[in-house]
Design a protein around this motif. Sequence first.
Motif, short mmCIF file in Angstrom:
data_model
loop_
_atom_site.label_atom_id
_atom_site.label_comp_id
_atom_site.label_asym_id
_atom_site.label_seq_id
_atom_site.Cartn_x
_atom_site.Cartn_y
_atom_site.Cartn_z
N LEU A 20 0.83 -1.20 0.00
CA LEU A 20 0.00 0.00 0.00
C LEU A 20 0.88 1.26 0.00
CD1 LEU A 20 -2.75 1.49 0.29
CD2 LEU A 20 -2.44 1.27 2.78
N VAL A 21 1.88 1.28 0.87
CA VAL A 21 2.79 2.43 0.94
C VAL A 21 3.48 2.62 -0.42
CG1 VAL A 21 4.88 3.34 2.01
CG2 VAL A 21 3.14 2.25 3.43
N LYS A 22 3.99 1.55 -1.02
CA LYS A 22 4.66 1.65 -2.33
C LYS A 22 3.72 2.24 -3.38
CE LYS A 22 7.87 -2.21 -1.84
NZ LYS A 22 8.23 -3.56 -2.27
N GLU A 23 2.48 1.74 -3.43
CA GLU A 23 1.52 2.23 -4.41
C GLU A 23 1.24 3.72 -4.22
OE1 GLU A 23 -2.06 -0.13 -4.32
OE2 GLU A 23 -0.93 -1.99 -4.52
N LEU A 24 1.05 4.13 -2.98
CA LEU A 24 0.77 5.55 -2.71
C LEU A 24 1.95 6.43 -3.12
CD1 LEU A 24 -1.04 5.19 0.73
CD2 LEU A 24 -2.08 5.83 -1.46
N ARG A 25 3.16 6.02 -2.77
CA ARG A 25 4.33 6.84 -3.10
C ARG A 25 4.59 6.86 -4.60
NH1 ARG A 25 2.94 8.69 1.17
NH2 ARG A 25 4.25 8.76 3.01
N GLU A 26 4.33 5.74 -5.31
CA GLU A 26 4.49 5.72 -6.76
C GLU A 26 3.52 6.67 -7.44
OE1 GLU A 26 4.10 1.58 -7.84
OE2 GLU A 26 6.13 1.12 -7.16
N LYS A 27 2.37 6.90 -6.81
CA LYS A 27 1.38 7.83 -7.33
C LYS A 27 1.64 9.25 -6.84
CE LYS A 27 -2.21 4.35 -7.74
NZ LYS A 27 -3.48 3.84 -7.23
N ILE A 29 1.62 10.37 -3.86
CA ILE A 29 0.78 10.75 -2.72
C ILE A 29 1.69 10.84 -1.51
CG2 ILE A 29 -1.14 10.06 -1.24
CD1 ILE A 29 -2.34 8.71 -3.78
N ASP A 30 1.85 12.04 -0.99
CA ASP A 30 2.83 12.32 0.05
C ASP A 30 2.22 12.35 1.45
OD1 ASP A 30 5.48 12.91 0.81
OD2 ASP A 30 4.97 15.03 0.97
N PHE A 108 2.55 18.84 -8.28
CA PHE A 108 1.12 18.82 -8.62
C PHE A 108 0.30 18.42 -7.40
CE2 PHE A 108 2.19 18.34 -13.26
CZ PHE A 108 1.41 19.39 -13.72
N SER A 109 0.80 17.44 -6.63
CA SER A 109 0.03 17.00 -5.46
C SER A 109 0.09 18.02 -4.32
CB SER A 109 0.51 15.63 -4.97
OG SER A 109 1.78 15.71 -4.38
#
Length: 157
Positions: A20-27, A29-30, A108-109
Amino acid sequence: MNYDLIISDLKLPGESGIELVKELREKAIDTPILIVSAYTKPEILSELFKFERVDFLSKPFTKEELLSKVKELIDEPKESFDRALRMANEFLNSGDLNKAEKLIKKMFSLSPSSPIPHYLMYELLKKRGNLELANKHLNAAKSLDENIEVKKDAENK
């Protein structure tokens, strides 16, 4: 949707908290993330702490311990937009476009309504030769700030 904090268990249906952490950081999402678990193996902790703004709380924990971790993560200063801007410019100038792109996405985020990430994406895509998409980002930047001026160079004449 923006969140101040994400709290997750390490064991999730279908995936792990690390995934989950990997997916969020790849997107890009900080959002700070607190992982809670009864499993405290060193290799798990080592993997989690490779990511920025991630902390771990071992079960069982007290209400005070949870509140303390939450406060630490929420109060932790975010990587500033200005720092990301400086670093993205450095990578654009040095030619490391992949690192520049990652930082621009982070910008952007951090500030979705700013014209600056659009302008930087314009510069990045122009260097990669994708002029059609580059011009879309330039138009987006101009629509957010009509005072943006484009440097006249060989590619813009």
